[in-house]
Enzyme design. Structure first.
Site, PDB file in Angstrom:
ATOM      1  CG  HIS A  67      -0.222   0.211   2.496  1.00 27.72           C
ATOM      2  ND1 HIS A  67       0.559  -0.768   3.076  1.00 27.72           N
ATOM      3  CD2 HIS A  67      -0.135   1.293   3.307  1.00 27.72           C
ATOM      4  CE1 HIS A  67       1.082  -0.294   4.190  1.00 27.72           C
ATOM      5  NE2 HIS A  67       0.678   0.952   4.357  1.00 27.72           N
ATOM      6  CG  HIS A  82       0.117   5.676   3.174  1.00 29.33           C
ATOM      7  ND1 HIS A  82      -1.240   5.451   3.098  1.00 29.33           N
ATOM      8  CD2 HIS A  82       0.582   4.862   4.153  1.00 29.33           C
ATOM      9  CE1 HIS A  82      -1.583   4.552   3.999  1.00 29.33           C
ATOM     10  NE2 HIS A  82      -0.486   4.182   4.657  1.00 29.33           N
TER      11      HIS A  82
END
Length: 160
Positions: A67, A82
């Site tokens: 992620h 992120h």
């Protein structure tokens, strides 16, 4: 001492890693980011799922959950991208990596394909913070642009 006084500062352009809407970090609906606990930065609400390298440098870290990606420029600027919020809980679903930790990358090189529809359905947000994790050692200036074109729009400049 004098050597540091006359040391030439280097400015590093950080390009948008995604196409989308540029938003201030303060507008990210997560205190870890909007209170700048991980560092200073900016965020993009992506309009498509192609994540490109914002710099020439190296892939430093990719968690098992895929992620996020940690990058470093040649001058030591550390960047964390992120993807989305609460995306660690997806356990890698919706992310297809194109690079691995340790790889050298160039600006515009594909880092990841993101299934935005999956992320929208299974995470709290697709907003993607781009953080300079060592921003306390750097001076940052941010773009006034509201829309980003991946690998074309300079979203911030970092001076070491």
């Amino acid at each position: 001492m004098l050597k540091n006084l006359f040391k030439k500062s280097k400015e590093q352009a950080i390009y948008a890693p995604l196409n989308g809407e540029i938003v201030p970090l303060e507008e990210v609906p997560d205190p870890v980011f909007n209170q700048k606990m991980m560092g200073e930065g900016i965020a993009i609400i992506p309009s498509e799922g192609k994540l490109l390298s914002p710099i020439d440098g190296k892939v430093v870290q990719i968690p098992e959950t895929k992620h996020a990606i940690g990058l470093a420029t040649n001058d030591g600027t550390e960047i964390l991208i992120h993807v989305g919020l609460e995306t660690v809980s997806l356990k890698g679903e919706g992310f297809e990596l194109k690079v691995a930790a340790g790889d050298t990358v160039t600006k515009g090189q594909p880092l990841m394909e993101i299934n935005l529809d999956y992320i929208k359905q299974h995470a709290s947000s697709i907003i993607t913070p781009i953080i300079i994790t060592n921003s306390n050692e750097r001076k940052l200036t941010f773009t006034e642009e509201k829309q980003s074109v991946a690998s074309e729009t300079v979203i911030m400049n970092v001076t070491a």
